[in-house]
Design an enzyme around this catalytic site. Structure first.
Site, PDB file in Angstrom:
ATOM      1  CE  LYS A  57      35.729  31.851  42.558  1.00  0.00           C
ATOM      2  NZ  LYS A  57      36.313  32.875  41.871  1.00  0.00           N
ATOM      3  NE  ARG A 156      38.641  39.341  39.084  1.00  0.00           N
ATOM      4  CZ  ARG A 156      38.100  38.398  38.483  1.00  0.00           C
ATOM      5  NH1 ARG A 156      36.742  38.516  38.292  1.00  0.00           N
ATOM      6  NH2 ARG A 156      38.414  37.324  39.205  1.00  0.00           N
ATOM      7  CE1 TYR A 285       1.868  30.708  32.604  1.00  0.00           C
ATOM      8  CE2 TYR A 285       3.745  29.653  33.693  1.00  0.00           C
ATOM      9  CZ  TYR A 285       2.656  30.234  33.611  1.00  0.00           C
ATOM     10  OH  TYR A 285       1.876  30.056  34.867  1.00  0.00           O
TER      11      TYR A 285
HETATM   12  C1  LIG Z   1      42.295  33.417  40.814  1.00  0.00           C
HETATM   13  C2  LIG Z   1      41.407  32.016  40.159  1.00  0.00           C
HETATM   14  N1  LIG Z   1      42.125  30.944  39.792  1.00  0.00           N
HETATM   15  C3  LIG Z   1      41.388  29.982  39.064  1.00  0.00           C
HETATM   16  C4  LIG Z   1      40.001  30.020  39.081  1.00  0.00           C
HETATM   17  C5  LIG Z   1      39.405  28.900  38.375  1.00  0.00           C
HETATM   18  O1  LIG Z   1      38.936  29.325  37.108  1.00  0.00           O
HETATM   19  P1  LIG Z   1      37.895  28.179  36.189  1.00  0.00           P
HETATM   20  O2  LIG Z   1      36.781  27.981  36.969  1.00  0.00           O
HETATM   21  O3  LIG Z   1      37.807  28.888  35.038  1.00  0.00           O
HETATM   22  O4  LIG Z   1      38.920  27.121  36.141  1.00  0.00           O
HETATM   23  C6  LIG Z   1      39.483  31.061  39.537  1.00  0.00           C
HETATM   24  C7  LIG Z   1      38.037  31.051  39.742  1.00  0.00           C
HETATM   25  O5  LIG Z   1      37.191  31.870  39.771  1.00  0.00           O
HETATM   26  C8  LIG Z   1      39.873  32.041  40.341  1.00  0.00           C
HETATM   27  O6  LIG Z   1      39.510  33.149  40.765  1.00  0.00           O
END
Ligand SMILES: Cc1ncc(COP(=O)(O)O)c(C=O)c1O
Length: 300
Positions: A57, A156, A285
């Site tokens: 994602k 959630r 800086y």
């Molecule tokens: C529902 C769900 N599963 C798995 C993952 C993967 O998590 P991670 O990147 O901590 O492995 C995510 C990431 O946001 C998620 O939203």
């Protein structure tokens, strides 16, 4: 030797630098897809016999979703996870045929046409959404694969555990829907104290058992993210959903020992000037760094 190319992305554009497209690059990120593949292979091995879903994602956590998806699938991942339908549709448009689970939920006003047409797998948490999905699938004369998400402590998305069996039974009774999976998401798997993780795992197991006791088969159960897989491999169930680990990041320092991962992304910059500076010199800086010995300093 890596069989995957390095992908590099010019970030100087994003930093507000304008100019001819063929100008020398000042700063860019390099993503080594061979490293993504190596990380994936190690995580696949750790997850076995469970399958690994590569979470790509948010454009593959900024690494490029299509390229990461291909590298991870070639290295043994069997499914992909995205946040939204458009992310999944883009992967289909790139020719990716692996199962793609949309981890988020489409809002009540959003059309489900594309999700169904692209053969994406939907997350379902309410009867109302399942009904809309069923109607759209029937309209397209298709069957949509569904994963029911159960709320076990993340607070959630998810159907409450006590309502899960009835919703699962309803989904299983609808011919345009195929209940393929049941899952939940861990809130604290990266913490050293495992008590809340254990509580969530207990609730998840109870929910799966209650769904099965209601006469509904659950082919694919999944709970663990990267932290869950590293902290409690026994909670891998039938599949794990791994994001961070693919890209080479550990969710927490105390989980480093479980598997050797390497970051796949490097930020690169062309050097503009190099000079020697004496010990005690302040750099940039706020004197972000003060040299403890005479040093060679490169500035971009
Ligand atoms: C529902 C769900 N599963 C798995 C993952 C993967 O998590 P991670 O990147 O901590 O492995 C995510 C990431 O946001 C998620 O939203």
């Amino acid at each position: 030797m890596s069989t995957h190319p390095r992908e590099s992305v010019d970030v100087s554009r994003d930093a507000g630098v304008t100019g001819p497209v063929d100008r020398p690059r000042r700063a860019w990120v390099e993503v080594d897809l061979g490293v993504v593949a190596a990380n994936t292979r190690r995580l696949v091995q750790l997850a076995r016999p469970a399958r690994l879903m590569a979470v790509v994602k948010a454009d593959g956590y900024g690494h490029g979703a299509r390229a990461v998806a291909r590298a991870a699938l070639d290295a043994g991942a069997e499914a992909l996870g995205v946040a939204t339908t458009p992310e999944g549709v883009a992967l289909r448009a790139a020719g990716i045929r692996a199962p793609i689970l949309v981890l988020g939920i489409e809002g009540a006003a959003e059309p489900l046409e594309a999700l169904v047409a692209a053969d994406l797998t939907a997350t379902v948490t309410t009867r109302a959404f399942a009904q809309r999905l069923a109607d759209e699938a029937a309209r397209q004369q298709r069957r949509v694969r569904v994963h029911l998400k159960v709320e076990t402590g993340m607070g959630r998305l998810g159907v409450l555990p006590e309502e899960a069996p009835a919703l699962a039974r309803w989904i299983a009774s609808v011919s345009s829907l195929e209940l393929e999976g049941v899952y939940s998401h861990l809130a604290t798997a990266d913490e050293e104290d495992p008590s809340y993780l254990r509580e969530q795992a207990y609730r998840f197991r109870a929910a799966c058992e209650a769904i099965e006791a209601a006469g509904v088969a659950v082919p694919v159960r999944h709970l663990a993210n990267t932290a869950g897989l590293l902290a409690a491999p026994e909670l891998r169930y039938d599949m794990v959903r791994v994001g961070l680990g693919l890209y080479g990041y550990y969710p927490a320092d105390h989980l480093r020992g479980r598997v050797a991962l390497r970051p796949a992304l490097r930020v690169m910059a062309a050097v503009a000037e190099v000079r020697r500076l004496p010990a005690g010199s302040g750099i940039s800086y706020g004197r972000t760094h003060v040299l403890t010995r005479p040093s060679t300093v490169a500035t971009r």
